[in-house]
Scaffold this active site. Structure first.
Site, PDB file in Angstrom:
ATOM      1  N   PHE A 139       0.850  -1.191   0.000  1.00  0.00           N
ATOM      2  CA  PHE A 139       0.000   0.000   0.000  1.00  0.00           C
ATOM      3  C   PHE A 139       0.884   1.239   0.000  1.00  0.00           C
ATOM      4  O   PHE A 139       1.736   1.401   0.867  1.00  0.00           O
ATOM      5  CB  PHE A 139      -0.940   0.037   1.216  1.00  0.00           C
ATOM      6  CG  PHE A 139      -1.878   1.213   1.152  1.00  0.00           C
ATOM      7  CD1 PHE A 139      -2.997   1.190   0.328  1.00  0.00           C
ATOM      8  CD2 PHE A 139      -1.618   2.373   1.868  1.00  0.00           C
ATOM      9  CE1 PHE A 139      -3.839   2.292   0.232  1.00  0.00           C
ATOM     10  CE2 PHE A 139      -2.465   3.478   1.774  1.00  0.00           C
ATOM     11  CZ  PHE A 139      -3.571   3.438   0.957  1.00  0.00           C
ATOM     12  N   ASP A 224       9.210   2.663   1.813  1.00  0.00           N
ATOM     13  CA  ASP A 224       8.036   3.403   2.248  1.00  0.00           C
ATOM     14  C   ASP A 224       7.872   3.115   3.744  1.00  0.00           C
ATOM     15  O   ASP A 224       7.370   2.067   4.141  1.00  0.00           O
ATOM     16  CB  ASP A 224       6.813   2.939   1.446  1.00  0.00           C
ATOM     17  CG  ASP A 224       5.514   3.603   1.921  1.00  0.00           C
ATOM     18  OD1 ASP A 224       5.499   4.172   3.021  1.00  0.00           O
ATOM     19  OD2 ASP A 224       4.514   3.513   1.182  1.00  0.00           O
ATOM     20  N   LYS A 253       2.582   9.695   8.341  1.00  0.00           N
ATOM     21  CA  LYS A 253       1.781   9.346   9.518  1.00  0.00           C
ATOM     22  C   LYS A 253       2.248   9.956  10.853  1.00  0.00           C
ATOM     23  O   LYS A 253       1.751  10.984  11.248  1.00  0.00           O
ATOM     24  CB  LYS A 253       1.641   7.836   9.604  1.00  0.00           C
ATOM     25  CG  LYS A 253       0.734   7.294   8.473  1.00  0.00           C
ATOM     26  CD  LYS A 253       0.197   5.919   8.742  1.00  0.00           C
ATOM     27  CE  LYS A 253      -0.970   5.585   7.835  1.00  0.00           C
ATOM     28  NZ  LYS A 253      -0.641   5.046   6.527  1.00  0.00           N
TER      29      LYS A 253
END
Ligand SMILES: *Cc1c(COP(=O)(O)O)cnc(C)c1O
Length: 398
Positions: A139, A224, A253
Site C-alpha cells: 500500500f 516506504d 503518519k
C-alpha cells in the site's frame, strides 16, 4: 450535538469514501479517547499509526500553540527555520543527507517516484529507464501514481488507465524480484513491513538480497516507512532492523504527532536531481507542521519511547500469543515492536465492532488480520485492559 446527530449530518454532507464506525471522537489524551456522548475508549489504532506519542502529547501541543501565534504559514520561496531544523534531525538520525517535505504519505511516495525517474534517466542517459517494481499486497497511497504503485487490484479498480511503469512481485521473494528486473527498471519500492497488507514481516535476509539485486542492476531502493517509521518498531526507522540502507525513504503518519506532514529523504547524489522547479508543494513543511515534527522526534528520542515500543511490543506480543494458545481460530501472531498482527481463520470485522461496543478501538487489515498499532506510550495496564476485552470477545465466538 450528540454522536447520533453528528452522524446524521455526516450522512448528508460527507462523501462516503470510508466505511466509518458509528463513533464521533472529540477529545483525546494519551491512549484514551472520548466521544461526543462522553463515552471513553481505549485506542489501539492510534489514528492508524499516527498518534505514536498518544493523543495531545504536551510537547506537541505546546509547540503547535507557540508556533501558531508566531507564524502559521510561509511560502517555500523562502527559507523556513523549523523545516530546516526538522530536516537536520531526520538526516542526522538516518542514512539520508537531504529532505523534501509535503503533506501526506501518498505525496511523499509521489516525490520518491518522480525523483527515482529523473535521477535514473539522467544518470544512465536512457529515457526508457522509468519502471518501478513494487510488491503485491503493498500500500503506497490513493493518488493516481501511488494507486498505480500499490499492488492491490481493489485499490486500482475503476481508476484505469493507471500510471504506466509499475510492475509487481510477491513480497519476501528475492528470486521473483531478480526475475522481474528489466533494462527499463529504475527502482524498487517496498514497505519494510507491510502494514495494510496484514502486518507482513519479511525474513531477515530478504532485504539484504534485495539490496544486492539493486546494486547489481543500478536500481534505487525506496523504503516506504510511512506506517512503520518514527519509532513504531522500536527503532526510529524500520530499515534499521534489516541491516540494509535504502537510497530513498518516505515518511508521514507519525512524523508530526498528528499534524499532516510527509517527507521524502535521500542521499545527496540522488537528491541533487531535484533542481529548482522540478517539484514542490505549497504547504509542504510549513512552519506549523514542522514545529510539531521537531517536538515529536525530540519526544520520541528524549522520552525513551523507542525502548518503550520494544518493551511494550514484546509484552503485547506475549499476551496475544497466550490468547493464541487458548483459541484455535488464531492462526498466527507476528510483528516487531508495536506493529503487531494477529491472523485469524475467520474474518475479523465482527471483533472490531464488538471491541468498539466495549470501549476498545481495534482494527482489521486484509479481512482476517487484527492489526495492533497503539500509541508507543501505552502502559501494561492498558494492554491488559485491551486483552481482557479481546479475550471476552473470542470466548463468545467459540
Ligand atoms: C498510510 C500509508 C500511505 C499513505 O499515506 P497518506 O498520508 O494516507 O497519503 C502510504 N504508504 C503506507 C505504507 C501507508 O501505511
Amino acid at each position: 450535538m450528540n454522536a447520533a446527530q453528528w452522524i446524521e449530518k455526516a450522512d448528508k454532507y460527507i462523501m462516503k469514501t470510508y466505511g466509518r464506525y458509528p463513533l464521533v471522537p472529540v477529545r483525546g489524551e494519551g491512549c484514551r479517547l472520548w466521544d461526543a456522548d462522553g463515552m471513553e475508549y481505549l485506542d489501539f489504532l492510534a489514528g492508524v499509526a499516527v498518534n505514536n506519542l498518544g493523543h495531545c502529547h504536551p510537547r506537541v501541543v505546546a509547540a503547535l500553540q507557540a508556533q501558531a501565534a508566531e507564524m502559521i504559514h510561509c511560502s517555500n520561496y523562502y527559507h523556513i527555520p523549523n523545516q530546516i531544523a526538522l530536516a537536520e534531525l531526520l538526516c542526522t538520525h538516518s542514512f539520508a543527507d537531504k529532505a523534501f517535505f509535503c503533506n501526506s504519505g501518498a505525496e511523499a511516495n509521489e516525490a520518491a517516484i518522480k525523483l527515482a525517474r529523473k535521477y535514473s534517466r539522467e544518470k544512465y542517459g536512457d529515457p526508457e529507464r522509468y519502471e518501478i517494481i513494487t510488491a503485491l499486497a503493498s500500500f503506497h497511497g490513493r493518488t493516481m501514481a501511488t494507486v498505480s504503485a500499490t499492488g492491490q487490484e481493489k485499490v486500482q479498480k475503476f481508476f484505469d488507465p493507471l500510471l504506466h511503469g509499475f510492475s509487481y512481485v510477491p513480497f519476501n521473494d528475492a528470486e521473483a524480484l531478480a526475475a522481474a528486473v528489466s533494462p527499463r527498471t529504475c527502482a524498487v519500492m517496498f514497505e519494510p513491513i507491510q502494514g495494510e497488507g496484514g502486518v507482513v514481516v519479511p525474513s531477515v535476509d530478504y532485504f539484504r538480497k534485495v539490496r544486492e539485486i539493486c546494486d547489481r542492476h543500478g536500481l534505487l531502493l525506496i523504503f516506504d516507512e510511512v506506517q512503520v517509521g518514527m519509532g513504531r518498531t522500536g527503532k526510529l526507522f524500520a530499515y534499521e532492523h534489516f541491516d540494509v540502507t535504502p537510497d530513498i525513504m518516505t515518511l508521514a503518519k507519525a512524523l508530526a504527532g498528528g499534524a499532516p506532514i510527509g517527507a521524502m529523504l535521500a542521499k545527496d547524489d540522488i537528491a541533487a536531481s531535484f533542481t529548482p522547479g522540478t517539484h514542490g508543494s505549497t504547504f509542504g513543511g510549513n512552519p506549523l507542521v514542522t514545529a510539531a515534527g521537531i517536538a515529536s522526534i525530540r519526544a520520541l528520542l528524549e522520552d525513551g519511547l523507542l525502548n518503550r515500543a520494544e518493551e511494550m511490543g514484546e509484552y503485547l506480543l506475549g499476551e496475544l500469543e497466550r490468547l493464541q494458545e487458548k483459541y484455535a481460530i488464531i492462526t498466527d501472531v507476528r510483528g516487531i515492536g508495536l506493529m503487531i498482527g494477529m491472523e485469524l481463520s475467520v474474518p475479523a470485522g465482527d471483533i472490531v465492532v464488538k471491541g468498539l461496543e466495549r470501549g476498545v478501538l481495534l482494527n482489521v487489515a486484509q479481512d482476517k488480520v487484527l492489526r495492533f498499532v497503539p500509541p508507543l506510550v501505552v502502559t501494561k495496564q492498558e494492554v491488559n485492559e485491551m486483552i481482557a476485552v479481546l479475550d471476552g470477545i473470542l470466548e463468545e465466538m467459540k
